[in-house]
Design an enzyme around this catalytic site. Structure first.
Site, PDB file in Angstrom:
ATOM      1  N   ASP A 173      -8.172   7.002   8.693  1.00 37.34           N
ATOM      2  CA  ASP A 173      -8.911   8.174   8.199  1.00 37.34           C
ATOM      3  C   ASP A 173     -10.285   8.136   8.873  1.00 37.34           C
ATOM      4  OD1 ASP A 173      -9.715  10.407   6.617  1.00 37.34           O
ATOM      5  OD2 ASP A 173     -10.625   9.092   5.124  1.00 37.34           O
ATOM      6  N   SER A 174     -11.055   9.182   8.675  1.00 41.40           N
ATOM      7  CA  SER A 174     -12.417   9.202   9.218  1.00 41.40           C
ATOM      8  C   SER A 174     -13.324   8.200   8.509  1.00 41.40           C
ATOM      9  CB  SER A 174     -13.007  10.602   9.048  1.00 41.40           C
ATOM     10  OG  SER A 174     -13.020  10.938   7.669  1.00 41.40           O
ATOM     11  N   GLY A 234     -14.442  16.757   9.208  1.00 42.82           N
ATOM     12  CA  GLY A 234     -14.249  18.091   8.626  1.00 42.82           C
ATOM     13  C   GLY A 234     -14.852  19.253   9.387  1.00 42.82           C
ATOM     14  N   CYS A 261      -5.458  11.427   6.388  1.00 47.27           N
ATOM     15  CA  CYS A 261      -6.549  12.373   6.553  1.00 47.27           C
ATOM     16  C   CYS A 261      -5.940  13.754   6.766  1.00 47.27           C
ATOM     17  CB  CYS A 261      -7.382  11.971   7.770  1.00 47.27           C
ATOM     18  SG  CYS A 261      -8.695  13.147   8.146  1.00 47.27           S
ATOM     19  N   ASN A 262      -6.268  14.671   5.874  1.00 46.70           N
ATOM     20  CA  ASN A 262      -5.732  16.030   5.991  1.00 46.70           C
ATOM     21  C   ASN A 262      -6.237  16.718   7.250  1.00 46.70           C
ATOM     22  OD1 ASN A 262      -4.510  16.965   3.068  1.00 46.70           O
ATOM     23  ND2 ASN A 262      -6.050  15.385   2.857  1.00 46.70           N
ATOM     24  N   GLU A 279     -18.249   9.094   0.898  1.00 44.48           N
ATOM     25  CA  GLU A 279     -18.389   8.079   1.949  1.00 44.48           C
ATOM     26  C   GLU A 279     -19.528   7.102   1.629  1.00 44.48           C
ATOM     27  OE1 GLU A 279     -16.049   7.927   4.228  1.00 44.48           O
ATOM     28  OE2 GLU A 279     -16.936   6.240   5.265  1.00 44.48           O
ATOM     29  N   CYS A 317      -8.229  16.793   0.624  1.00 44.70           N
ATOM     30  CA  CYS A 317      -8.953  15.824   1.457  1.00 44.70           C
ATOM     31  C   CYS A 317      -8.816  14.483   0.749  1.00 44.70           C
ATOM     32  CB  CYS A 317     -10.423  16.229   1.561  1.00 44.70           C
ATOM     33  SG  CYS A 317     -11.502  14.949   2.271  1.00 44.70           S
ATOM     34  N   HIS A 375     -10.646  11.935   0.665  1.00 40.74           N
ATOM     35  CA  HIS A 375     -11.871  11.476  -0.009  1.00 40.74           C
ATOM     36  C   HIS A 375     -11.935  11.994  -1.453  1.00 40.74           C
ATOM     37  CE1 HIS A 375     -13.276  10.376   4.018  1.00 40.74           C
ATOM     38  NE2 HIS A 375     -14.348   9.843   3.495  1.00 40.74           N
TER      39      HIS A 375
HETATM   40  N1  DGL Z   1     -10.604  12.361   4.505  1.00 39.72           N
HETATM   41  C1  DGL Z   1     -10.560  13.464   5.412  1.00 39.72           C
HETATM   42  C2  DGL Z   1      -9.440  14.429   5.005  1.00 39.72           C
HETATM   43  O1  DGL Z   1      -8.522  14.081   4.284  1.00 39.72           O
HETATM   44  C3  DGL Z   1     -11.805  14.272   5.642  1.00 39.72           C
HETATM   45  C4  DGL Z   1     -13.165  13.707   5.583  1.00 39.72           C
HETATM   46  C5  DGL Z   1     -14.014  14.135   6.789  1.00 39.72           C
HETATM   47  O2  DGL Z   1     -14.532  15.261   6.814  1.00 39.72           O
HETATM   48  O3  DGL Z   1     -14.079  13.311   7.694  1.00 39.72           O
HETATM   49  O4  DGL Z   1      -9.465  15.561   5.426  1.00 39.72           O
END
Ligand code: DGL
Length: 274
Positions: free
Chosen positions: A9-10, A42, A72-73, A150, A182, A184
């Site tokens: 993921d990010s 994002g 990560c979506n 985060e 998302c 997160h």
């Molecule tokens: N966790 C990431 C998702 O599921 C997004 C977070 C980001 O913007 O990096 O989309």
């Protein structure tokens, strides 16, 4: 062949998927890669996210992962097809749980909270066309919310006010199912539930992805050893100390996380692409 799951993921959000998978299979080797040097995904151009996702996917496979989970979506929306085409291992992605939200809604009005990239992406539009045609879908981009998570903020005024602003209008109009788009946002699900009236459901896709991952492992005849529970091995492309601090904050606020070991720089520097 042994199952060895690489997950990326990010940043810290993918740990919602890691936790769900570890709860299901405690002896499954899991390697987690948090691309914090490139966080947040994002608001980035999808082509940039795609290039980065390919770099991370290749890196995890090169390190011996036999299954890849894109936790990560935003990255799934930008890169899932290319990852599947390029990598020699099964690739599992994540998408906003719009389908279960549409099925569970009694009012016929659902809300999707996601990053700007996911909201604007073709994958979500396809998902809506294929699985949510009979309901009214309101998609709300939440710039800045993943940034708070985060930092380890799962509750508190800033999280509270961002969520309240997003849900108040749609709920007043009758929305009764909120899909978390998302990874997160899984960490703010409790805070969100506290803001919603009874009868409004919050749906997170982390457990469905964990279940699908275990199914894929079985379908591919990959082996999961027995024995003692394994800790998750993790790598961070940015500042490891910050990541550790955020994990500690989440644990303190009551979020269960699996045991994690071996934080170290992964060598994938910011901006690096394959
Ligand atoms: N966790 C990431 C998702 O599921 C997004 C977070 C980001 O913007 O990096 O989309």
């Amino acid at each position: 062949m042994l199952a060895h799951v690489g997950i990326f993921d990010s940043g810290i959000g993918g740990l919602t998927v890691v936790r769900a998978l570890h709860e299901r299979e405690r002896t499954l080797p899991i390697r987690y890669l948090a691309d914090t040097a490139f966080f947040p995904y994002g608001g980035r151009d999808p082509a940039e996210v795609r290039a980065r996702a390919l770099t991370l996917g290749h890196s995890l496979v090169d390190q011996g992962c036999t299954v890849l989970v894109v936790a990560c979506n935003t990255a799934s929306s930008a890169a899932l097809d290319q990852l599947r085409a390029e990598l020699p291992v099964p690739v599992i992605g994540i998408e906003p749980p719009l389908k279960p939200a549409a099925e569970q809604s009694r009012s016929g009005r659902v809300l999707v909270l996601a990053t700007e990239g996911t909201v604007a992406g073709e994958r979500l539009a396809e998902l809506e066309a294929n699985h949510a045609r009979d309901v009214t879908v309101q998609m709300v981009p939440m710039p800045g919310l993943a940034d708070l998570v985060e930092l380890g903020e799962a509750s508190g005024d800033r999280v509270h006010s961002q969520l309240a602003e997003a849900v108040t209008g749609p709920v007043a109009l009758g929305a009764d199912a909120v899909a978390l788009g998302c990874t997160h946002y899984g960490f703010v699900a409790q805070t969100l539930r506290g803001l919603l009236p009874e009868g409004v459901t919050v749906i997170d896709a982390a457990d469905a992805v964990a279940r699908r991952t275990v199914d894929v492992i079985r379908e591919r005849d990959l082996t999961i050893g027995a024995g003692d529970p394994l800790p998750v091995v993790y790598e961070v492309t940015g500042d490891v100390a910050l990541f550790d601090q955020a994990m500690a904050c989440l644990r303190e606020s009551g979020e269960a996380l699996p045991p994690m070991v071996d934080a170290r720089k992964s060598g994938l520097m910011a901006g690096g692409t394959r």
